[in-house]
Design a protein around this motif. Structure first.
Motif, mmCIF file in Angstrom:
data_model
loop_
_atom_site.group_PDB
_atom_site.id
_atom_site.type_symbol
_atom_site.label_atom_id
_atom_site.label_comp_id
_atom_site.label_asym_id
_atom_site.label_seq_id
_atom_site.Cartn_x
_atom_site.Cartn_y
_atom_site.Cartn_z
ATOM 1 N N ALA A 71 0.841 -1.206 0.000
ATOM 2 C CA ALA A 71 0.000 0.000 0.000
ATOM 3 C C ALA A 71 0.876 1.257 0.000
ATOM 4 O O ALA A 71 0.559 2.244 -0.670
ATOM 5 C CB ALA A 71 -0.931 -0.009 1.211
ATOM 6 N N ALA A 72 2.000 1.187 0.734
ATOM 7 C CA ALA A 72 2.894 2.352 0.775
ATOM 8 C C ALA A 72 3.449 2.657 -0.617
ATOM 9 O O ALA A 72 3.623 3.821 -0.993
ATOM 10 C CB ALA A 72 4.035 2.108 1.762
ATOM 11 N N ALA A 73 3.684 1.596 -1.401
ATOM 12 C CA ALA A 73 4.220 1.783 -2.755
ATOM 13 C C ALA A 73 3.168 2.368 -3.704
ATOM 14 O O ALA A 73 3.497 2.785 -4.812
ATOM 15 C CB ALA A 73 4.734 0.451 -3.306
ATOM 16 N N ARG A 74 1.910 2.382 -3.287
ATOM 17 C CA ARG A 74 0.806 2.934 -4.096
ATOM 18 C C ARG A 74 0.190 4.162 -3.424
ATOM 19 O O ARG A 74 -0.935 4.558 -3.748
ATOM 20 C CB ARG A 74 -0.307 1.882 -4.303
ATOM 21 N N SER A 75 0.903 4.747 -2.475
ATOM 22 C CA SER A 75 0.288 5.795 -1.648
ATOM 23 C C SER A 75 0.372 7.186 -2.263
ATOM 24 O O SER A 75 -0.178 8.129 -1.718
ATOM 25 C CB SER A 75 0.935 5.811 -0.259
ATOM 26 N N SER A 76 1.055 7.318 -3.406
ATOM 27 C CA SER A 76 1.221 8.660 -3.976
ATOM 28 C C SER A 76 0.056 9.035 -4.895
ATOM 29 O O SER A 76 0.042 10.111 -5.472
ATOM 30 C CB SER A 76 2.533 8.742 -4.754
ATOM 31 N N GLU A 80 -7.408 2.237 -5.647
ATOM 32 C CA GLU A 80 -8.623 1.615 -5.109
ATOM 33 C C GLU A 80 -8.685 0.167 -5.572
ATOM 34 O O GLU A 80 -9.457 -0.198 -6.468
ATOM 35 C CB GLU A 80 -9.857 2.415 -5.550
ATOM 36 N N PRO A 81 -7.850 -0.675 -4.955
ATOM 37 C CA PRO A 81 -7.758 -2.069 -5.392
ATOM 38 C C PRO A 81 -9.010 -2.847 -5.018
ATOM 39 O O PRO A 81 -9.608 -2.605 -3.972
ATOM 40 C CB PRO A 81 -6.562 -2.593 -4.599
ATOM 41 N N ASP A 82 -9.432 -3.756 -5.910
ATOM 42 C CA ASP A 82 -10.520 -4.654 -5.493
ATOM 43 C C ASP A 82 -10.307 -6.103 -5.892
ATOM 44 O O ASP A 82 -11.132 -6.948 -5.582
ATOM 45 C CB ASP A 82 -11.893 -4.132 -5.940
ATOM 46 N N THR A 83 -9.182 -6.406 -6.560
ATOM 47 C CA THR A 83 -8.904 -7.789 -6.940
ATOM 48 C C THR A 83 -7.515 -8.181 -6.441
ATOM 49 O O THR A 83 -6.540 -7.475 -6.718
ATOM 50 C CB THR A 83 -8.942 -7.936 -8.483
ATOM 51 N N ALA A 84 -7.448 -9.283 -5.702
ATOM 52 C CA ALA A 84 -6.152 -9.742 -5.172
ATOM 53 C C ALA A 84 -5.901 -11.179 -5.614
ATOM 54 O O ALA A 84 -6.840 -11.973 -5.736
ATOM 55 C CB ALA A 84 -6.141 -9.655 -3.648
ATOM 56 N N LEU A 85 -4.638 -11.490 -5.854
ATOM 57 C CA LEU A 85 -4.223 -12.840 -6.215
ATOM 58 C C LEU A 85 -3.121 -13.269 -5.252
ATOM 59 O O LEU A 85 -2.083 -12.605 -5.155
ATOM 60 C CB LEU A 85 -3.689 -12.855 -7.661
ATOM 61 N N VAL A 86 -3.368 -14.359 -4.532
ATOM 62 C CA VAL A 86 -2.368 -14.910 -3.615
ATOM 63 C C VAL A 86 -1.708 -16.091 -4.315
ATOM 64 O O VAL A 86 -2.401 -16.984 -4.822
ATOM 65 C CB VAL A 86 -3.032 -15.360 -2.294
ATOM 66 N N PRO A 141 -6.858 -9.248 -14.553
ATOM 67 C CA PRO A 141 -5.637 -8.747 -13.915
ATOM 68 C C PRO A 141 -5.919 -8.384 -12.450
ATOM 69 O O PRO A 141 -7.025 -7.965 -12.118
ATOM 70 C CB PRO A 141 -5.273 -7.500 -14.726
ATOM 71 N N ALA A 142 -4.924 -8.559 -11.612
ATOM 72 C CA ALA A 142 -5.093 -8.314 -10.165
ATOM 73 C C ALA A 142 -4.444 -6.984 -9.778
ATOM 74 O O ALA A 142 -3.391 -6.624 -10.298
ATOM 75 C CB ALA A 142 -4.468 -9.456 -9.377
ATOM 76 N N ASP A 143 -5.089 -6.299 -8.844
ATOM 77 C CA ASP A 143 -4.501 -5.048 -8.338
ATOM 78 C C ASP A 143 -3.360 -5.349 -7.361
ATOM 79 O O ASP A 143 -2.403 -4.589 -7.254
ATOM 80 C CB ASP A 143 -5.574 -4.213 -7.624
ATOM 81 N N LEU A 144 -3.510 -6.457 -6.623
ATOM 82 C CA LEU A 144 -2.492 -6.847 -5.640
ATOM 83 C C LEU A 144 -2.146 -8.308 -5.862
ATOM 84 O O LEU A 144 -3.052 -9.154 -5.967
ATOM 85 C CB LEU A 144 -3.044 -6.672 -4.215
ATOM 86 N N LEU A 204 -0.525 -8.493 -12.967
ATOM 87 C CA LEU A 204 -0.998 -7.235 -12.377
ATOM 88 C C LEU A 204 -1.793 -6.387 -13.361
ATOM 89 O O LEU A 204 -1.457 -6.295 -14.549
ATOM 90 C CB LEU A 204 0.185 -6.393 -11.890
ATOM 91 N N ALA A 205 -2.804 -5.711 -12.825
ATOM 92 C CA ALA A 205 -3.495 -4.650 -13.559
ATOM 93 C C ALA A 205 -2.589 -3.417 -13.594
ATOM 94 O O ALA A 205 -1.673 -3.297 -12.769
ATOM 95 C CB ALA A 205 -4.803 -4.318 -12.835
ATOM 96 N N PRO A 206 -2.828 -2.491 -14.529
ATOM 97 C CA PRO A 206 -2.094 -1.222 -14.481
ATOM 98 C C PRO A 206 -2.200 -0.623 -13.069
ATOM 99 O O PRO A 206 -3.240 -0.739 -12.410
ATOM 100 C CB PRO A 206 -2.817 -0.351 -15.512
ATOM 101 N N ASN A 207 -1.115 -0.022 -12.598
ATOM 102 C CA ASN A 207 -1.030 0.608 -11.267
ATOM 103 C C ASN A 207 -1.021 -0.413 -10.124
ATOM 104 O O ASN A 207 -1.140 -0.033 -8.959
ATOM 105 C CB ASN A 207 -2.163 1.614 -11.005
ATOM 106 N N GLY A 208 -0.902 -1.709 -10.442
ATOM 107 C CA GLY A 208 -0.930 -2.741 -9.404
ATOM 108 C C GLY A 208 0.426 -2.915 -8.743
ATOM 109 O O GLY A 208 1.445 -2.349 -9.164
ATOM 110 N N VAL A 209 0.411 -3.719 -7.691
ATOM 111 C CA VAL A 209 1.649 -3.968 -6.930
ATOM 112 C C VAL A 209 1.716 -5.435 -6.532
ATOM 113 O O VAL A 209 0.710 -6.029 -6.167
ATOM 114 C CB VAL A 209 1.747 -3.037 -5.693
ATOM 115 N N ALA A 210 2.929 -5.980 -6.631
ATOM 116 C CA ALA A 210 3.164 -7.361 -6.197
ATOM 117 C C ALA A 210 4.089 -7.336 -4.985
ATOM 118 O O ALA A 210 5.117 -6.659 -5.005
ATOM 119 C CB ALA A 210 3.806 -8.177 -7.322
#
Ligand code: NAP
Ligand code: BGC
Ligand code: ZN
Length: 364
Positions: free
Chosen positions: A163-168, A172-178, A245-248, A266-272
């Motif tokens: 989340a810190a890497a996306r804090s700038s 608004e993530p809604d899809t996660a992949l573990v 695509p996953a946001d996280l 990842l979706a655009p703007n996503g983070v792994a």
């Protein structure tokens, strides 16, 4: 007292006898209740990760513990309090800014020892001592499952760094992949779907594994609103096209290609967030121009995350308290500590995560 250790020459976990420890000033004495076993313990036992305390030929195992304070000594802790100890301690030497700041999890390799893993005895002993500042108080009703606070704290830290890497910007993530349906992956799924976590709320959660649907580590996913993806049918590189695509992405496999393939998922703007610790080597050719272009043109981020600090332990205790106890029961196989210590580390088809029981809460 009894403890469970591996030796330099004989790496089979065995019972060893130790004098009960005496708490120094600022430390408390803790009676250990349960200690969890994870992938890291298997790597330590195999000699692939961590190491022995300076000058010692044995390492007491265990880094995921819950216990009860039995001698508060000169600390502010209450005797009878249920506690989970953090893992890292400062190495011998002078002042250590990472530990002084309460951020031992950000110390560089070589800048710490890890109890039960690297350079310091762990928690699979009837009694242990710890500085009070490294004992996180838990509600009494987490006495049974408090050994999961440590692995959940690892997941909480990963959520925080991601989340810190996306804090700038407004993310608004809604899809996660573990990635991975081992204990860490399943706890990440639980935290994303059940727990009051740092991660916030996700509408859709996927979990990638490579087991048949009737394996306990896949069946347990039915308890959550989480879809299982079999990597043998849909490898990670094909995930985004086959599903979405996953946001996280939270990587908990230790499978080295996942460090790069996560970007494709990842979706655009996503983070792994990468958590796995691969052992050995793995070489493969990678389409670097594609990886580089995609990361830049879609503002993607990849963060590595290891260990956790007391703040993550407190967040984990909240998340764990929110998790369904039926899930925690299904996740955990309790093994007695001293009858056949090696058995607790043997992998079988019915066990997802073992908790070694040294004492019950009632015996405290
Ligand atoms: P684990 O029990 O080894 O679980 C790994 C899971 O990933 C297993 O379910 C495994 O499935 C699955 N997997 C492996 N390769 C895969 C692939 N190619 N596709 C799909 N699934 C795959 O370990 P764990 O205790 O859950 O921990 C996960 C990883 O995180 C380990 O590498 C561990 O060392 C690391 N870890 C890191 C931290 C940290 O602070 N960063 C903390 C704890 C653990 P199979 O069993 O079917 O092969
Ligand atoms: C532990 C972490 C530790 C990491 C690397 C993980 O299994 O949970 O606390 O920092 O291994 O040794
Ligand atoms: Zn661990």
């Amino acid at each position: 007292m009894h403890a469970i250790a591996v030796g330099r020459d004989d790496r089979t976990p065995r019972v060893v006898e130790r004098d009960p420890p005496t708490p120094a000033s600022g430390e408390a004495l803790v009676r250990v209740l349960r200690v969890g076993v994870d992938g890291t313990d298997h790597a330590v036992i195999a000699g692939d990760h961590g190491g022995f305390p300076e000058g010692a030929d044995e390492l007491v195992l265990g880094h995921e513990a819950v216990g009860v304070v039995v001698d508060a000594n000169d600390t502010d802790l209450d005797e009878g309090a249920v506690v989970a100890p953090t893992v890292r301690r400062p190495p011998a030497g002078g002042p250590n800014p990472y530990f002084d700041r309460g951020e031992p999890d950000m110390a560089p390799p070589g800048g710490y020892v890890e109890r039960g893993i690297d350079g310091a005895d762990g928690y699979m002993a009837e009694y242990v001592t710890s500085p009070a500042a490294d004992l996180v108080e838990l509600p009494d009703d987490l006495a049974d499952y408090g050994f999961l606070v440590e692995p959940v704290s690892v997941v909480e830290k990963a959520f925080e760094l991601a989340a810190a890497a996306r804090s700038s910007f407004r993310w608004e993530p809604d899809t996660a992949l573990v990635l991975g349906n081992g204990p860490l992956g399943l706890l990440a799924v639980a935290a994303l779907t059940d727990g009051a976590t740092t991660a916030g709320h996700y509408d859709t959660v996927y979990c990638l594994g490579q087991r048949d649907p009737d394996h306990p580590s896949v069946r347990v996913l039915d308890r959550f609103d989480a879809a299982y993806v079999d990597a043998r049918d849909t490898p990670l590189a094909a995930f985004a096209d086959a599903y979405e695509p996953a946001d996280l992405v939270v990587e908990a496999t230790g499978h080295p290609p996942h460090a790069v393939e996560s970007l494709d998922a990842l979706a655009p703007n996503g983070v792994a967030a990468l958590l796995g610790v691969p052992e050995g080597t793995h070489e493969e050719s990678v389409p670097l121009a594609h990886v580089h272009r995609d990361a830049v043109l879609s503002n993607k981020a990849v963060v590595g995350s290891v260990n956790s600090n007391a703040r993550h332990f407190r967040a984990a205790a909240d998340a764990l308290a929110d998790m369904d106890t039926d899930f925690l029961d299904a996740l955990t196989t309790v093994a007695p500590a001293f009858d056949d210590p090696a058995a607790a580390f043997r992998e079988d088809e019915t066990t997802i995560k073992t908790a070694v029981e040294l004492a019950t809460y009632e015996e405290r």
